[in-house]
Scaffold this motif. Sequence first.
Motif, short mmCIF file in Angstrom:
data_model
loop_
_atom_site.label_atom_id
_atom_site.label_comp_id
_atom_site.label_asym_id
_atom_site.label_seq_id
_atom_site.Cartn_x
_atom_site.Cartn_y
_atom_site.Cartn_z
N ARG A 74 0.83 -1.20 0.00
CA ARG A 74 0.00 0.00 0.00
C ARG A 74 0.87 1.26 0.00
N GLN A 75 1.90 1.26 0.85
CA GLN A 75 2.78 2.42 0.93
C GLN A 75 3.58 2.61 -0.37
N LYS A 76 4.06 1.51 -0.93
CA LYS A 76 4.89 1.61 -2.13
C LYS A 76 4.08 2.11 -3.32
N ILE A 77 2.88 1.56 -3.52
CA ILE A 77 2.06 1.97 -4.67
C ILE A 77 1.59 3.40 -4.51
N SER A 78 1.16 3.78 -3.32
CA SER A 78 0.65 5.14 -3.12
C SER A 78 1.75 6.18 -3.26
N SER A 79 3.00 5.79 -3.06
CA SER A 79 4.11 6.75 -3.16
C SER A 79 4.53 7.01 -4.60
N GLN A 80 4.06 6.17 -5.53
CA GLN A 80 4.42 6.34 -6.93
C GLN A 80 3.54 7.42 -7.58
N GLY A 81 4.05 7.97 -8.67
CA GLY A 81 3.23 8.87 -9.47
C GLY A 81 2.33 8.05 -10.37
N LYS A 82 2.30 8.38 -11.64
CA LYS A 82 1.47 7.63 -12.58
C LYS A 82 2.07 6.24 -12.81
N ILE A 83 1.20 5.22 -12.87
CA ILE A 83 1.61 3.84 -13.08
C ILE A 83 0.85 3.26 -14.26
N LEU A 84 1.53 2.49 -15.09
CA LEU A 84 0.87 1.73 -16.16
C LEU A 84 1.46 0.33 -16.18
N VAL A 85 0.61 -0.67 -16.02
CA VAL A 85 1.03 -2.07 -16.07
C VAL A 85 0.39 -2.70 -17.30
N GLU A 86 1.23 -3.17 -18.23
CA GLU A 86 0.75 -3.77 -19.47
C GLU A 86 1.13 -5.23 -19.52
N ILE A 87 0.24 -6.05 -20.06
CA ILE A 87 0.43 -7.50 -20.11
C ILE A 87 0.43 -7.98 -21.55
#
Length: 335
Positions: free
Chosen positions: A270-283
């Motif tokens: 939770r802490q790591k993801i919330s500390s990031q800016g924009k995220i894009l995960v592609e599969i």
Amino acid sequence: MNKLFFVFLMLSLNVFAEGISDLNAFVNNVSSMSSEFSQVVLDKKGSKLQDVEGVMLFKRPNKFRWDYLKPYQNQIISDGDRLYMYDQDLRQVSINSIAKVGGSTPLLIIAGKNIEKYFTLKNIESQAGDESSQNIKWVEAIPKEEGAGFSKVMLGLTENKLSVMKIVDAFEHITTISFRNAKYNVSLSDNDFLFKLPNGVDVVQNGGVPTNLPTTSSSNKNKDAELIAFVNDWANAWSAKDIDLYLSKYAQDFKTPNGDAFSLWQTSRRQKISSQGKILVEIEDLKLSMKTDNSARIQFKQKYTSDKLTEMSNKSLVVKKIDGRWLIQEEISGK
């Protein structure tokens, strides 16, 4: 086969027209919209090829859904990260990354921004034969990208609101979409743009060939479709930083990477993801293997992009169906 439905959809991402200033006002001042629509396709001789009706919603940025209701029922839905196109006749759904089709679908013109990144805009005069055309301001959008599948899109706006859209394709067919009973800046939730995968459909991932769904058993075929939907929902939740939804995809007996208690791992994620800016995960290159009726391994290539990092990796998810829901028991990453 209602192929014109998909030709229209993939024609291109264009139009927010008016006098160009009216188009800009629509983009800047209208954050959401719901409307009924009618869609008519004419060939270059003026003969009618298609006449359909439905309802649409959009919410900026990049979320929209088009439900075709008459004479057939198809769907086009974007949750902001993935574009889902469901063809009822073919029993097939295609899934594409919005990042990869940003310049190639006219529906994103309505729900997105940055039109001039993909199109050259110019004001044009009223279209002959349109009722109440004197009240409509028109903008023409020419795609900058070659091979878009259409030559131009024309947007008609009335009092800074979108009222009609015309798309001219490579065969000189004209698709006219008219909006009625429209409501603007309505309250819409992200759940309004979630795609629910129908049972027993083929899935085309990232515009490729249909994922190898087994033909020996409709039950296995449905399980594969469920797993594809599951992993896309997982990636979408991560990309959207919807941390509660993302964490809900993990089982209570999840094997944490460092052997930490599950609750500590949740707090760390939770802490790591919330500390990031924009995220894009592609599969990409998704492969499925059933271990038992209620457990499977999902393998794929993952591209993770954030403000600080772009990383490609191979990933495996070991999942199990618990109380009717697929959940992740183990997550394995490798370069």
